[in-house]
Scaffold this active site. Structure first.
Site: not given
Length: 429
Positions: A262, A277, A349, A352, A390
């Protein structure tokens, strides 16, 4: 993508659903384009019928020697042929306009999704576990002495720039163990089929799951046109693209462990420290393909699959349902699972899980057929099971000791040849 017929049938309901996402009314503009498209199609069909009728009369006029009528009819045929070509071209233009407009509109929220503007309006559903009570000041993952030898951001920056990391030794081994543990759990206990997929895909695959055209800047594209997948949701969901699958094969439940990429466009200055991130990261993804009537129950099931990973690792978490203003582009309803990070002193988070209804299926033309029935669009769902990097952060921070070591979850011991901790000098013991 949305069904223009449903918008025609109830434009007020469509606009009301968009308003819940904080968007302006769009039905009137869409229906205007649709009306122009349909009018051109009707006019083209009329021109073709008139051309065909005149063509039948040309020969008769020639046979009876009526040259004036022959020339008039021949000119009429030519004119109607030109009209038909022009009107068909205009219809294609309007069709493209309508498709482009529909592709840019996000999915409509389920009725039970809470309304809100942003993450502050998300609603907590439940919590599991208790954040560890430490008698020392918790460190973030990259500050823990046991971790420092195996997590090199400076070397990664030399190789690739910011938002990359080089893992080595015990930390690299731990990340691999986490991914293997997740895939094994999903395949042996949760009934998912393991799949290995490419990480380079065509435009059509990205379009099908909603990354294109609106979010192209969030992903990387090669010079010859391939896209690096932001998640294997793209490839796993597109396994049914363009297919009419047998209802008896549903639900289809897939999992894949892949590298993901990403650009993190728009996240400048956000989570720059550590590996929370990154531009390149690993995920164990879950995707389900279901009948429409089964998708909400499947959403809850997939959420439990992701929660179970955290429970087996002994990591405290909370599960929230996202409000209308915080949902992703393709989601009808989303559960976020947030793991406790002692170094930050808050939940972050880690998964999701979203139900998309037929939104992606329409973009992909993915359908199923009941025995003797008419093809209908499937429903698609996706979720992290989990984000491996994560999960690594959470294991390191929740397992840290005052001595600078890391105590590892029991569930991972078999994947580490019985090793139970990372020592202060960065070795498995």
């Amino acid at each position: 993508m949305h069904d223009i017929r449903a918008i025609r049938d109830n434009p007020a309901a469509f606009d009301a659903a968009l308003a819940r996402r904080g968007l302006p009314p769009m039905a009137e503009d869409l229906l205007s384009i649709d009306a122009a498209r349909r009018a051109r199609i009707t006019e083209a069909e009329t021109a073709k019928a008139e051309q065909n009728a005149a063509s039948k009369q040309v020969g008769a006029a020639k046979a009876r020697g009526d040259e004036a009528e022959f020339e008039r009819l021949r000119a009429l045929v030519a004119r109607k042929k030109a009209d038909m070509a022009r009107l068909e071209d205009e219809a294609r233009t309007e069709d493209s306009r309508l498709r482009d407009a529909l592709l840019a509109i996000p999915n409509l929220p389920h009725d039970d999704v809470p309304e809100g503007a942003d993450e502050a309006d998300n609603v907590e559903l439940r919590r599991w576990g208790t954040p560890p009570s430490l008698d020392f000041t918790a460190k973030e993952h990259f500050e823990i002495p046991a971790v420092a030898p195996g997590m090199d951001f400076a070397m990664a920056a030399k190789l690739s720039g910011s938002r990359f990391v080089v893992l080595s030794g015990a930390v690299a081994r731990l990340q691999r163990a986490l991914a293997q543990f997740m895939v094994d759990l999903h395949t042996t206990e949760h009934g998912l089929t393991e799949v290995w997929t490419p990480v380079l895909v065509r435009d059509e695959a990205m379009l099908g799951t909603g990354q294109l055209p609106k979010f192209g800047e969030d992903s990387y594209q090669t010079t010859n046109g391939w896209w690096l997948v932001p998640t294997s949701e793209v490839t796993l969901t597109n396994l049914v693209a363009g297919e009419i699958v047998d209802e008896a094969t549903l639900p289809r439940r897939y999992t894949a462990h892949t590298q993901c990429f990403r650009s993190e466009a728009g996240s400048a200055g956000k989570d720059t420290a550590g590996m929370l991130r990154q531009h390149q990261f690993e995920k164990v993804e879950m995707v389900s393909i279901t009948r429409p009537e089964d998708s909400l129950a499947e959403h809850d099931r997939m959420t439990r699959c992701a929660e179970t990973v955290l429970e087996r690792l002994g990591l405290p978490y909370r599960t929230v349902v996202l409000c209308t203003g915080d949902m992703g582009f393709g989601a009808q309803k989303t559960h976020d699972i947030e793991v406790w990070l002692p170094g930050q002193g808050k939940y972050r988070e880690i998964s999701s899980v979203s139900v998309c209804g037929d939104f992606q299926a329409r973009r992909m033309n993915a359908r199923y057929r009941a025995e003797g029935g008419k093809p209908a669009f499937v429903h698609t769902l996706n979720g992290s099971g989990l984000a491996v990097g994560r999960a690594l952060i959470a294991v390191l921070e929740n397992g840290q000791t005052a001595e600078g070591e890391v105590i590892l979850p029991q569930a991972l011991h078999p994947y580490l040849q019985g090793r139970t901790r990372i020592t202060r000098d960065g070795t498995l013991a």
